[in-house]
Design a protein around this motif. Structure first.
Motif, PDB file in Angstrom:
ATOM      1  N   LEU A  70      74.913  66.333  13.874  1.00 52.24           N
ATOM      2  CA  LEU A  70      76.351  66.105  13.966  1.00 52.24           C
ATOM      3  C   LEU A  70      76.704  64.711  13.483  1.00 52.24           C
ATOM      4  N   LYS A  71      77.847  64.607  12.780  1.00 47.36           N
ATOM      5  CA  LYS A  71      78.351  63.301  12.332  1.00 47.36           C
ATOM      6  C   LYS A  71      79.867  63.344  12.358  1.00 47.36           C
ATOM      7  N   ALA A  72      80.487  62.170  12.301  1.00 45.64           N
ATOM      8  CA  ALA A  72      81.947  62.078  12.323  1.00 45.64           C
ATOM      9  C   ALA A  72      82.551  62.999  11.273  1.00 45.64           C
ATOM     10  N   GLY A  73      83.557  63.728  11.678  1.00 46.00           N
ATOM     11  CA  GLY A  73      84.228  64.674  10.786  1.00 46.00           C
ATOM     12  C   GLY A  73      83.776  66.105  10.964  1.00 46.00           C
ATOM     13  N   ASP A  74      82.642  66.331  11.640  1.00 46.18           N
ATOM     14  CA  ASP A  74      82.149  67.694  11.857  1.00 46.18           C
ATOM     15  C   ASP A  74      82.929  68.381  12.970  1.00 46.18           C
ATOM     16  N   TRP A  75      83.057  69.691  12.837  1.00 45.54           N
ATOM     17  CA  TRP A  75      83.637  70.563  13.861  1.00 45.54           C
ATOM     18  C   TRP A  75      82.614  71.652  14.167  1.00 45.54           C
ATOM     19  N   LEU A  76      82.558  72.065  15.423  1.00 50.50           N
ATOM     20  CA  LEU A  76      81.535  73.018  15.859  1.00 50.50           C
ATOM     21  C   LEU A  76      82.137  73.927  16.913  1.00 50.50           C
ATOM     22  N   ARG A  77      81.957  75.235  16.767  1.00 50.84           N
ATOM     23  CA  ARG A  77      82.390  76.196  17.784  1.00 50.84           C
ATOM     24  C   ARG A  77      81.146  76.820  18.397  1.00 50.84           C
ATOM     25  N   ILE A  78      81.124  76.909  19.734  1.00 50.30           N
ATOM     26  CA  ILE A  78      79.982  77.481  20.443  1.00 50.30           C
ATOM     27  C   ILE A  78      80.486  78.584  21.368  1.00 50.30           C
ATOM     28  N   SER A  79      79.878  79.771  21.276  1.00 48.78           N
ATOM     29  CA  SER A  79      80.280  80.888  22.127  1.00 48.78           C
ATOM     30  C   SER A  79      79.880  80.622  23.579  1.00 48.78           C
ATOM     31  N   PRO A  80      80.538  81.280  24.530  1.00 51.27           N
ATOM     32  CA  PRO A  80      80.281  80.994  25.942  1.00 51.27           C
ATOM     33  C   PRO A  80      78.810  81.109  26.353  1.00 51.27           C
ATOM     34  N   ALA A  81      78.125  82.147  25.937  1.00 50.67           N
ATOM     35  CA  ALA A  81      76.768  82.414  26.420  1.00 50.67           C
ATOM     36  C   ALA A  81      75.708  81.456  25.881  1.00 50.67           C
ATOM     37  N   ALA A  82      75.999  80.758  24.795  1.00 51.38           N
ATOM     38  CA  ALA A  82      75.004  79.866  24.192  1.00 51.38           C
ATOM     39  C   ALA A  82      74.685  78.703  25.134  1.00 51.38           C
ATOM     40  N   LYS A  83      73.423  78.384  25.257  1.00 44.99           N
ATOM     41  CA  LYS A  83      72.991  77.232  26.055  1.00 44.99           C
ATOM     42  C   LYS A  83      73.016  75.999  25.150  1.00 44.99           C
ATOM     43  N   ARG A  84      73.659  74.917  25.634  1.00 49.74           N
ATOM     44  CA  ARG A  84      73.879  73.751  24.788  1.00 49.74           C
ATOM     45  C   ARG A  84      73.631  72.451  25.532  1.00 49.74           C
ATOM     46  N   GLN A  85      73.248  71.431  24.741  1.00 51.84           N
ATOM     47  CA  GLN A  85      73.087  70.068  25.238  1.00 51.84           C
ATOM     48  C   GLN A  85      73.344  69.124  24.066  1.00 51.84           C
ATOM     49  N   PHE A  86      73.975  67.980  24.334  1.00 49.52           N
ATOM     50  CA  PHE A  86      74.355  67.029  23.288  1.00 49.52           C
ATOM     51  C   PHE A  86      73.615  65.712  23.430  1.00 49.52           C
ATOM     52  N   PHE A  87      73.281  65.112  22.279  1.00 51.88           N
ATOM     53  CA  PHE A  87      72.504  63.878  22.210  1.00 51.88           C
ATOM     54  C   PHE A  87      73.133  62.923  21.205  1.00 51.88           C
ATOM     55  N   ALA A  88      73.198  61.650  21.556  1.00 58.86           N
ATOM     56  CA  ALA A  88      73.549  60.616  20.579  1.00 58.86           C
ATOM     57  C   ALA A  88      72.288  60.284  19.794  1.00 58.86           C
ATOM     58  N   ALA A  89      72.437  59.845  18.562  1.00 60.48           N
ATOM     59  CA  ALA A  89      71.284  59.402  17.773  1.00 60.48           C
ATOM     60  C   ALA A  89      70.676  58.162  18.432  1.00 60.48           C
ATOM     61  N   ALA A  90      69.414  57.894  18.126  1.00 59.60           N
ATOM     62  CA  ALA A  90      68.725  56.739  18.714  1.00 59.60           C
ATOM     63  C   ALA A  90      69.415  55.427  18.351  1.00 59.60           C
ATOM     64  N   ASP A  91      70.025  55.384  17.164  1.00 60.76           N
ATOM     65  CA  ASP A  91      70.638  54.141  16.684  1.00 60.76           C
ATOM     66  C   ASP A  91      72.161  54.212  16.553  1.00 60.76           C
ATOM     67  N   SER A  92      72.792  55.234  17.147  1.00 61.02           N
ATOM     68  CA  SER A  92      74.237  55.379  17.019  1.00 61.02           C
ATOM     69  C   SER A  92      74.827  56.074  18.237  1.00 61.02           C
ATOM     70  N   ALA A  93      75.930  55.549  18.718  1.00 63.30           N
ATOM     71  CA  ALA A  93      76.701  56.260  19.737  1.00 63.30           C
ATOM     72  C   ALA A  93      77.355  57.471  19.084  1.00 63.30           C
ATOM     73  N   ILE A  94      77.844  58.384  19.896  1.00 63.73           N
ATOM     74  CA  ILE A  94      78.613  59.517  19.385  1.00 63.73           C
ATOM     75  C   ILE A  94      79.831  59.693  20.282  1.00 63.73           C
ATOM     76  N   LYS A  95      80.977  59.934  19.653  1.00 59.60           N
ATOM     77  CA  LYS A  95      82.211  60.201  20.389  1.00 59.60           C
ATOM     78  C   LYS A  95      82.738  61.541  19.912  1.00 59.60           C
ATOM     79  N   TYR A  96      83.057  62.429  20.865  1.00 54.88           N
ATOM     80  CA  TYR A  96      83.522  63.754  20.486  1.00 54.88           C
ATOM     81  C   TYR A  96      84.554  64.287  21.471  1.00 54.88           C
ATOM     82  N   ALA A  97      85.397  65.165  20.957  1.00 56.65           N
ATOM     83  CA  ALA A  97      86.343  65.909  21.782  1.00 56.65           C
ATOM     84  C   ALA A  97      85.776  67.299  21.988  1.00 56.65           C
ATOM     85  N   CYS A  98      85.916  67.818  23.188  1.00 58.55           N
ATOM     86  CA  CYS A  98      85.504  69.182  23.498  1.00 58.55           C
ATOM     87  C   CYS A  98      86.730  69.937  23.989  1.00 58.55           C
ATOM     88  N   ILE A  99      87.020  71.040  23.325  1.00 57.47           N
ATOM     89  CA  ILE A  99      88.170  71.886  23.685  1.00 57.47           C
ATOM     90  C   ILE A  99      87.609  73.202  24.206  1.00 57.47           C
TER      91      ILE A  99
END
Length: 116
Positions: A70-99
């Protein structure tokens, strides 16, 4: 009473806008993970699909065991049943909106829901 509500979001680790904006059809959160950090749990949902907008930085999501970069500008849709976890890169923070919205609940959008 106004037909709108405005709030400002800073750099807090997580801001949930449900109560802040009085949302009635969606949940929106703004999330900031520092470099090397992750959401400390894997999760799925019963009914809600999630739409992620990467606002800044980079990292990855692990969805049903598959790594998605994932990088700035990406959009991602995840279905309800999918198991998910999010990680920042080792050398970069990540900021995201979740709807979060109930899957298959959209009945009209843009021009089909507009009143001219």
């Amino acid at each position: 009473m106004a037909n709108y509500k405005k709030v400002s979001v800073g750099e807090e680790p997580r801001t949930e806008l449900h109560d802040e904006l009085g949302l009635t059809g969606a949940e929106i959160s703004i999330n900031c993970l520092p470099a090397g950090a992750c959401v400390p749990f894997v999760h799925s949902h019963k009914q809600n699909e999630e739409i992620y907008a990467i606002l800044g930085g980079c990292g990855k999501a692990v969805i049903d065991g598959e790594e998605v970069e994932l990088k700035a500008g990406d959009w991602l849709r995840i279905s309800p049943a999918a198991k998910r976890q999010f990680f920042a890169a080792a050398d970069s923070a990540i900021k995201y909106a979740c709807i979060q919205v109930k899957e298959n609940s959209l009945e009209g959008y843009t021009a089909t829901d507009a009143v001219m």
